[in-house]
Design a protein around this motif. Structure first.
Motif, PDB file in Angstrom:
ATOM      1  N   GLN A   1      49.296  -3.621  33.803  1.00  0.00           N
ATOM      2  CA  GLN A   1      49.342  -2.436  32.943  1.00  0.00           C
ATOM      3  C   GLN A   1      50.694  -1.718  33.580  1.00  0.00           C
ATOM      4  O   GLN A   1      51.242  -0.726  32.741  1.00  0.00           O
ATOM      5  N   LYS A   2      51.403  -2.131  34.594  1.00  0.00           N
ATOM      6  CA  LYS A   2      52.724  -1.449  34.910  1.00  0.00           C
ATOM      7  C   LYS A   2      53.781  -2.309  34.482  1.00  0.00           C
ATOM      8  O   LYS A   2      55.028  -1.950  35.011  1.00  0.00           O
ATOM      9  N   ASN A   3      53.603  -3.242  33.689  1.00  0.00           N
ATOM     10  CA  ASN A   3      54.834  -4.190  33.436  1.00  0.00           C
ATOM     11  C   ASN A   3      55.904  -3.407  32.506  1.00  0.00           C
ATOM     12  O   ASN A   3      55.442  -2.294  31.728  1.00  0.00           O
ATOM     13  N   ASP A   4      57.073  -3.710  32.624  1.00  0.00           N
ATOM     14  CA  ASP A   4      58.175  -3.082  31.739  1.00  0.00           C
ATOM     15  C   ASP A   4      57.865  -2.862  30.320  1.00  0.00           C
ATOM     16  O   ASP A   4      58.282  -1.755  29.765  1.00  0.00           O
TER      17      ASP A   4
ATOM     18  N   ARG B   1      55.205  -2.202  28.878  1.00  0.00           N
ATOM     19  CA  ARG B   1      54.336  -1.199  28.750  1.00  0.00           C
ATOM     20  C   ARG B   1      54.744   0.443  29.135  1.00  0.00           C
ATOM     21  O   ARG B   1      54.274   1.167  28.434  1.00  0.00           O
ATOM     22  N   THR B   2      55.668   0.265  29.925  1.00  0.00           N
ATOM     23  CA  THR B   2      56.160   1.402  30.313  1.00  0.00           C
ATOM     24  C   THR B   2      57.512   2.027  29.999  1.00  0.00           C
ATOM     25  O   THR B   2      57.735   3.175  30.252  1.00  0.00           O
ATOM     26  N   HIS B   3      58.169   1.006  29.143  1.00  0.00           N
ATOM     27  CA  HIS B   3      59.371   1.601  28.874  1.00  0.00           C
ATOM     28  C   HIS B   3      59.378   2.559  27.876  1.00  0.00           C
ATOM     29  O   HIS B   3      58.518   2.736  26.975  1.00  0.00           O
ATOM     30  N   ASP B   4      60.111   3.592  28.165  1.00  0.00           N
ATOM     31  CA  ASP B   4      59.980   4.878  27.100  1.00  0.00           C
ATOM     32  C   ASP B   4      60.250   4.651  25.562  1.00  0.00           C
ATOM     33  O   ASP B   4      59.628   5.296  24.761  1.00  0.00           O
TER      34      ASP B   4
ATOM     35  N   LYS C   1      56.910   1.332  24.813  1.00  0.00           N
ATOM     36  CA  LYS C   1      55.381   1.776  25.223  1.00  0.00           C
ATOM     37  C   LYS C   1      54.359   0.607  24.432  1.00  0.00           C
ATOM     38  O   LYS C   1      53.474   1.107  23.655  1.00  0.00           O
TER      39      LYS C   1
ATOM     40  N   THR D   1      51.282  -1.707  23.568  1.00  0.00           N
ATOM     41  CA  THR D   1      50.093  -1.776  24.097  1.00  0.00           C
ATOM     42  C   THR D   1      49.404  -3.056  23.696  1.00  0.00           C
ATOM     43  O   THR D   1      48.185  -3.423  24.150  1.00  0.00           O
TER      44      THR D   1
END
Length: 123
Positions: free
Chosen positions: A78-81, A83-86, A89, A91
């Protein structure tokens, strides 16, 4: 003719976006492929031929980037890039998008040629 670019990983994707700045960019995020060219992601396997066919209808000067998000374990983190890149995102994979717009298709929608064709059409 649509320029097709294949990259692996987020930094390679962002470099490709930067290189083609100013053009219409479409991006397909997909599960990585094994030595036989098969993705671990069943929705990606279903979407690949549909997207490949429909991209032919994209604007002449467009750029189509196919980006592998890694193996299943990498993607599921869930913390991969991706998923987290602004600006991403993500899913789910596959995700097909027109970069810089809210237009995106996800999962089984990427295998529906009517939806995929619409995304590739000019505004």
């Amino acid at each position: 003719m649509v320029v097709s670019v294949k990259v692996e990983g987020l930094s390679a994707f962002l470099e490709a976006v930067e290189k083609h700045k100013g053009k219409t960019i479409f991006a397909l995020f997909t599960g990585s492929h094994d030595a036989q060219g098969k993705s671990w992601c069943p929705d990606c396997v279903a979407a690949d031929p549909v997207v490949e066919e429909c991209v032919k209808g994209a604007p002449e000067d467009a750029v189509f980037i196919t980006c592998s998000v890694g193996d299943r374990a990498t993607w599921k983190d869930q913390k991969n890039d991706f998923r987290t890149h602004d600006k991403l995102k993500l899913t789910s994979v596959p995700t097909l998008m027109r970069w810089g717009t809210p237009q995106r298709l996800m999962e089984e929608d990427c295998a529906k040629s009517s939806l995929v064709s619409m995304l590739f059409e000019e505004d």
